[in-house]
Design an enzyme around this catalytic site. Structure first.
Site, short mmCIF file in Angstrom:
data_model
loop_
_atom_site.label_atom_id
_atom_site.label_comp_id
_atom_site.label_asym_id
_atom_site.label_seq_id
_atom_site.Cartn_x
_atom_site.Cartn_y
_atom_site.Cartn_z
N ASN A 293 -5.43 7.48 4.03
CA ASN A 293 -5.26 6.71 5.25
C ASN A 293 -3.79 6.77 5.67
O ASN A 293 -2.91 6.35 4.91
CB ASN A 293 -5.65 5.24 5.03
CG ASN A 293 -5.51 4.40 6.28
OD1 ASN A 293 -6.34 4.47 7.17
ND2 ASN A 293 -4.44 3.61 6.35
N GLU A 294 -3.53 7.33 6.85
CA GLU A 294 -2.19 7.35 7.43
C GLU A 294 -1.14 7.87 6.44
O GLU A 294 -0.17 7.18 6.10
CB GLU A 294 -1.82 5.96 7.94
CG GLU A 294 -2.72 5.46 9.06
CD GLU A 294 -2.34 4.11 9.60
OE1 GLU A 294 -2.73 3.78 10.73
OE2 GLU A 294 -1.65 3.35 8.87
N ARG B 40 0.84 -1.19 0.00
CA ARG B 40 0.00 0.00 0.00
C ARG B 40 0.89 1.24 0.00
O ARG B 40 2.07 1.17 0.29
CB ARG B 40 -0.93 0.01 1.21
CG ARG B 40 -0.23 0.10 2.55
CD ARG B 40 -1.22 0.11 3.70
NE ARG B 40 -0.58 0.42 4.97
CZ ARG B 40 -1.22 0.55 6.13
NH1 ARG B 40 -2.54 0.39 6.16
NH2 ARG B 40 -0.58 0.84 7.24
N GLU C 271 -8.53 4.96 14.95
CA GLU C 271 -8.12 3.55 14.98
C GLU C 271 -7.32 3.28 16.24
O GLU C 271 -6.47 4.08 16.65
CB GLU C 271 -7.20 3.19 13.80
CG GLU C 271 -7.84 3.07 12.45
CD GLU C 271 -6.83 2.60 11.41
OE1 GLU C 271 -5.85 1.91 11.79
OE2 GLU C 271 -7.01 2.92 10.22
N GLU D 139 -2.73 -8.34 7.12
CA GLU D 139 -3.26 -8.02 8.44
C GLU D 139 -4.23 -9.07 8.97
O GLU D 139 -5.07 -8.77 9.82
CB GLU D 139 -3.92 -6.63 8.39
CG GLU D 139 -2.90 -5.53 8.14
CD GLU D 139 -3.51 -4.15 8.04
OE1 GLU D 139 -3.03 -3.25 8.75
OE2 GLU D 139 -4.45 -3.96 7.26
N LYS D 140 -4.09 -10.29 8.48
CA LYS D 140 -5.03 -11.33 8.92
C LYS D 140 -4.88 -11.68 10.40
O LYS D 140 -5.81 -12.21 11.01
CB LYS D 140 -4.89 -12.58 8.05
CG LYS D 140 -3.55 -13.28 8.09
CD LYS D 140 -3.55 -14.50 7.18
CE LYS D 140 -2.19 -15.17 7.12
NZ LYS D 140 -1.19 -14.31 6.44
#
Length: 653
Positions: free
Chosen positions: A143-144, A105, A306, A354-355
């Site tokens: 995002n971030e 990402r 978050e 991120e599972k």
């Protein structure tokens, strides 16, 4: 009104048959806000210019029917594979000249015009379609920012950097003077010669390094404001935010970001995750992130966008949270001004990086510690809804300047152990342990409302900001300054003698030489210094403590000049706490409320005078806290007993 509660919801990862269960369980947990679409670019635009919103339509309608509002993301944090493959020039280049590929990402150059065009085009499509959707509560840009692509060194970035420098300096003479390019024969005679600080045979020019970090922060901010302004135009009246990372990202100048995120239809929001390797207590880490986020908006309401219900996935060892820790951290953020508690994410992912990141609905399902605490927290936030809109007020400010910390990180410093961000958070943790609520502030801010201002690490200080600190002290304020401060100007050029140039007169001292140290150094008051010492001469200041041993034995270590205090060493944690306690006492600063060790107390107040005392017991034994009022979490009069690991929110009076 009610506090926001929920988390990132990624329906694109799940078959549509799962969606009804999601909404049912959200209602059971008390969720009233879902962040939707953060990483859904490929789902929304599967090919260039081809938008498919039918599934997003259905999920927004379903959430609205279930009474759940939506924080709708513009999905621009992760360009889809087809886009990066078709336009490889948008991919970032590192300082060694390697072009990084897609497959994760944020794999884009922040200066890329093609990326910005594609991102704003997608944001426009979303705004035109959903600006009046009844579920829409706020917009969530990107995002971030800067989490993985803080700086890019490609040719596009180089040209953008030159444009930025032209605006900042006007001409090459001013640039050469600011950067001190006479050193090592670096003088520029043509703008085309100026480039980012790419890998070279030894250390780069410090002024160039500093300005490139300023430029890179500004490029990310320009991407944000481009989307924000478009959303304001097409979706007026709907708040716009982006989730910062105040405790984890040191590559963006968040004071500049705060100015762009504060005001009508804007909201400062933050992501915070506990770091297992951090020497501070998890709750101290959380308190710092919350206090800084609140300060970026000038004390206005903000939102914890978050945090995690338990373990994360990206640390060397990812610790599960202890029973009740989820509740304590969430309410700790609310105590410090957040208007809710949001998580990453709603339902744990079955695939992807991120599972193994925890979620509100974990892999273990509803029969789990996490789910029970999620439901309990939802009930707590409903029970304290009357607190919403109140503010957390502090008498103390810690000074933080990002360019100062960046300049201190440049190569060839006297000691690479003098890390500004680490020292600032260490001083904050000392205040947290003492029960003192603190804001963060820029050295150029109006500090007159504070009884005490602390400058743990202020290596770079402009003449104008030094004058503001002098005026603050002359106006009756108390100032405490840490070692290696006030030494260079905004271009990382050393101030004229004597050292510490910008602060010498205010502190009543003269620093002759720096003495980094490996071994601890005793002081004659029983304290211990470490890492750093200085040969200090009192020039009007009173010497509070002297070095008791080593090459500086007998020399000044701690000084006081009227209400300006100075420490020329890094005191050990207990000694720092004792010294700051003495300074705070002279300034009339007291803890928020008397509590026993291990209990955190923070107060929020409404403008009409109503006040709420948040009590959080981080210890393993019950505690007694004397206060009068109603505990909103139980609905009963406060008895004074706070269970081990317990929380209370007392409406005082």
């Amino acid at each position: 009104m009610a506090f926001w509660y929920g988390g990132d919801y990624n329906p694109e990862q799940w078959p549509e048959s799962v969606w009804p269960e999601d909404v049912r369980l959200m209602r059971e947990a008390g969720v009233n806000l879902a962040t939707v679409g953060v990483f859904a670019w490929a789902w929304l635009e599967p090919a260039e210019g081809e938008y498919t919103f039918d599934r997003l339509d259905r999920i927004l309608d379903r959430l609205h029917t279930g009474g759940i509002a939506v924080d709708l993301a513009t999905a621009t944090a992760s360009p889809p594979t087809w886009f990066s493959h078709a336009h490889p020039e948008i991919l970032p280049v590192d300082a060694d000249g390697r072009r990084l590929t897609y497959g994760s990402r944020q794999a884009f150059c922040p200066s890329s015009p093609r990326y910005r065009q594609a991102a704003t085009r997608l944001a426009e499509q979303l705004a035109r379609r959903y600006h009046d959707h009844p579920a829409l509560a706020m917009w969530h840009v990107h995002n971030e920012y800067g989490c993985h692509n803080a700086r890019c060194y490609c040719d596009v970035s180089a040209e953008a950097f030159r444009d930025w420098l032209r605006v900042r300096y006007g001409d090459l003479d001013a640039l050469n003077e600011a950067w001190g390019t006479a050193f090592w024969s670096q003088t520029y005679t043509d703008w085309a010669q100026v480039q980012p600080p790419r890998a070279t045979v030894t250390s780069s020019n410090p002024g160039q390094l500093l300005d490139f970090r300023r430029f890179s922060s500004d490029e990310h901010l320009a991407n944000f404001t481009a989307e924000r302004d478009l959303l304001h135009k097409l979706s007026p009246g709907v708040p716009v935010t982006t989730n910062l990372m105040t405790a984890a990202c040191f590559d963006l100048d968040y004071w500049a970001w705060g100015r762009e995120m504060t005001g009508p239809d804007r909201l400062v929001s933050n992501d915070h995750y506990v770091v297992g390797a951090d020497p501070r207590e998890p709750q101290a880490q959380s308190a710092y992130a919350a206090d800084l986020t609140r300060s970026l908006g000038g004390g206005a309401p903000w939102l914890l966008m978050e945090h995690s219900t338990s373990a994360v996935n990206w640390q060397p060892r990812n610790y599960a949270k202890r029973p009740g820790q989820l509740l304590r951290e969430s309410l700790g953020n609310v105590a410090r001004g957040s208007e809710g508690a949001m998580f990453f994410q709603w339902r744990a992912s079955r695939a992807g990086s991120e599972k193994w990141h925890s979620a509100m609905l974990p892999h273990a399902g509803a029969d789990s510690k996490i789910w029970r605490e999620v439901v309990r927290l939802g009930g707590y936030l409903q029970a304290i809804s009357e607190v919403e809109g109140s503010r957390t007020v502090a008498d103390v400010a810690l000074l933080l300047d990002y360019p100062s910390a960046w300049a201190q990180e440049a190569p060839n410093q006297p000691s690479d152990e003098m890390v500004a961000f680490a020292e600032i958070t260490r001083w904050h943790a000392a205040l947290w342990r003492a029960g003192v609520t603190a804001d963060l502030a820029h050295p150029g801010a109006d500090l007159s409302a504070y009884r005490l201002v602390l400058a743990p690490a202020l290596y770079l200080l402009t003449a104008a900001d030094a004058e503001r600190l002098r005026s603050y002290v002359e106006g009756g304020g108390t100032l405490a300054v840490g070692a290696y401060s006030g030494l260079v100007d905004e271009h990382d050029r050393v101030h004229p003698a004597p050292l510490p140039g910008a602060l010498a007169g205010l502190l009543g001292i003269r620093v002759e030489e720096f003495y980094p140290t490996v071994e601890p150094v005793p002081l004659d008051d029983g304290s211990t210094g470490a890492v750093w010492t200085e040969a200090v001469h009192a020039d009007g200041a009173e010497v509070i403590a002297r070095y008791a041993d080593g090459p500086l034995a007998g020399g000044a270590a701690l000084t006081r000049h009227r209400t300006a205090w100075y420490s020329s060493t890094r005191l050990a944690d207990p000694d720092l706490a004792r010294w700051l306690g003495a300074v705070a006492e002279t300034a009339g600063v007291a803890p928020a409320h008397p509590v026993p060790a291990g209990v955190e107390a923070v107060r929020r107040r409404h403008a009409d005078g109503r006040s709420y005392l948040f009590l959080i017991n981080h210890g393993d034994a019950p505690a007694q806290v004397e206060a009068a009022g109603l505990d909103l979490l139980t609905g009963a009069a406060w008895t004074g007993r706070l269970d081990a690991g317990g929380v209370a929110v007392v409406r005082e009076g």
